[in-house]
Design an enzyme around this catalytic site. Structure first.
Site, PDB file in Angstrom:
ATOM      1  N   ASP A 105     -33.389  89.285 -48.838  1.00 31.84           N
ATOM      2  CA  ASP A 105     -33.314  90.669 -49.670  1.00 31.84           C
ATOM      3  C   ASP A 105     -34.332  90.657 -50.958  1.00 31.84           C
ATOM      4  O   ASP A 105     -34.374  89.585 -51.546  1.00 31.84           O
ATOM      5  CB  ASP A 105     -32.127  91.333 -50.434  1.00 31.84           C
ATOM      6  CG  ASP A 105     -31.022  91.419 -49.034  1.00 31.84           C
ATOM      7  OD1 ASP A 105     -31.511  91.657 -47.887  1.00 31.84           O
ATOM      8  OD2 ASP A 105     -29.923  90.878 -49.389  1.00 31.84           O
TER       9      ASP A 105
HETATM   10  N1  URA Z   1     -27.416  87.979 -46.724  1.00 34.07           N
HETATM   11  C1  URA Z   1     -27.649  88.875 -47.662  1.00 34.07           C
HETATM   12  O1  URA Z   1     -26.909  89.482 -48.062  1.00 34.07           O
HETATM   13  N2  URA Z   1     -29.115  88.998 -48.234  1.00 34.07           N
HETATM   14  C2  URA Z   1     -30.059  87.985 -47.976  1.00 34.07           C
HETATM   15  O2  URA Z   1     -31.143  88.272 -48.712  1.00 34.07           O
HETATM   16  C3  URA Z   1     -29.903  86.801 -47.036  1.00 34.07           C
HETATM   17  C4  URA Z   1     -28.361  86.771 -46.495  1.00 34.07           C
END
Ligand code: URA
Length: 236
Positions: A105
């Site tokens: 993310d």
């Molecule tokens: N899980 C998440 O919620 N975000 C990420 O960036 C990676 C795994």
């Protein structure tokens, strides 16, 4: 495939183009056992033995990079409005087709693998492969044993998405470690939120056999070592 010697050295990610030329001019490079001092001389890195200071170069037709992703950067190859992880790759390490393997993310930090080896990327991301990804999270609240048990059993998210069994370990108030074997959208944040443990910050510390290099500051990139590339291949 005939390539300039300075390009061959630069492709390994161990030297900039300028440094590669200096290494060659200093007489530290041999091709087939013979010292070559001209950076523009061509060689075939797949067919000829190239060594620096007597050690085989370990040239690869593909590029494998580890990025310490900082927060605020998109896991994408291009975007009009926000910086992407590819913007962080120094020019000397860029290759056509270089792309992130999976995604983090925008606000997640930590280990991101980038490669132009589409076959390896595809194999690592295959839903059948179940590559372990380990995250450290700062959370609101404290992990209880029943949260760990729920992770082990496999959570079902609010929209009905079923998660594979995962590991959750409390690391004291406000902190935990999570290991997942798949990569669903916002997976770790959603799993922890479901247990009433909203995430304040998330960082990936390992991906399969790769560990985030503690010497890499956020935003920095380095080429994988030959041992790391071998370990990734063994994983698939
Ligand atoms: N899980 C998440 O919620 N975000 C990420 O960036 C990676 C795994």
């Amino acid at each position: 495939m005939q390539l300039r010697l300075d390009k061959i050295l630069t492709d390994t990610g161990r030297w900039s183009r300028k440094e590669s030329r200096e290494v060659i001019r200093a007489g530290r490079v041999t091709v087939g056992g013979t010292v070559v001092r001209r950076p523009e001389q061509k060689a075939d890195p797949q067919a000829e033995e190239i060594a620096v200071d007597g050690a085989p170069l370990g040239w690869s037709a593909h590029s494998y990079l580890m990025l310490h992703k900082p927060a605020g950067v998109l896991t994408a190859t291009e975007d009009r409005s926000a910086p992407t992880v590819l913007d962080l790759v120094p020019a000397g390490l860029r290759r056509p087709g270089l792309a992130p393997v999976g995604r983090l993310d925008k606000d997640t930090t930590g280990l991101l693998l980038l490669t132009d080896d589409g076959a390896l990327a595809h194999a690592l991301l295959s839903p059948r492969r179940h590559v372990d990804k380990v995250y450290l999270a700062r959370i609101e609240g404290t992990v209880r044993e029943e949260d760990c048990a729920a992770f082990r059993a496999g959570l079902t998210l609010g929209d009905g998405t079923k998660c594979l069994p995962a590991e959750l370990e409390g690391l004291g108030p406000g902190c935990c470690r999570v290991t997942v074997r798949e990569g669903k959208y916002h997976q770790v944040r959603r799993m922890l939120a479901l247990r009433g443990l909203p995430v304040r910050a998330l960082s990936r510390i390992s991906f399969g056999p790769l560990r985030l290099d503690g010497a890499l500051a956020p935003g920095q990139v380095r080429a994988l070592t030959a041992a790391e590339i071998d370990a990734l291949r063994r994983e698939t």
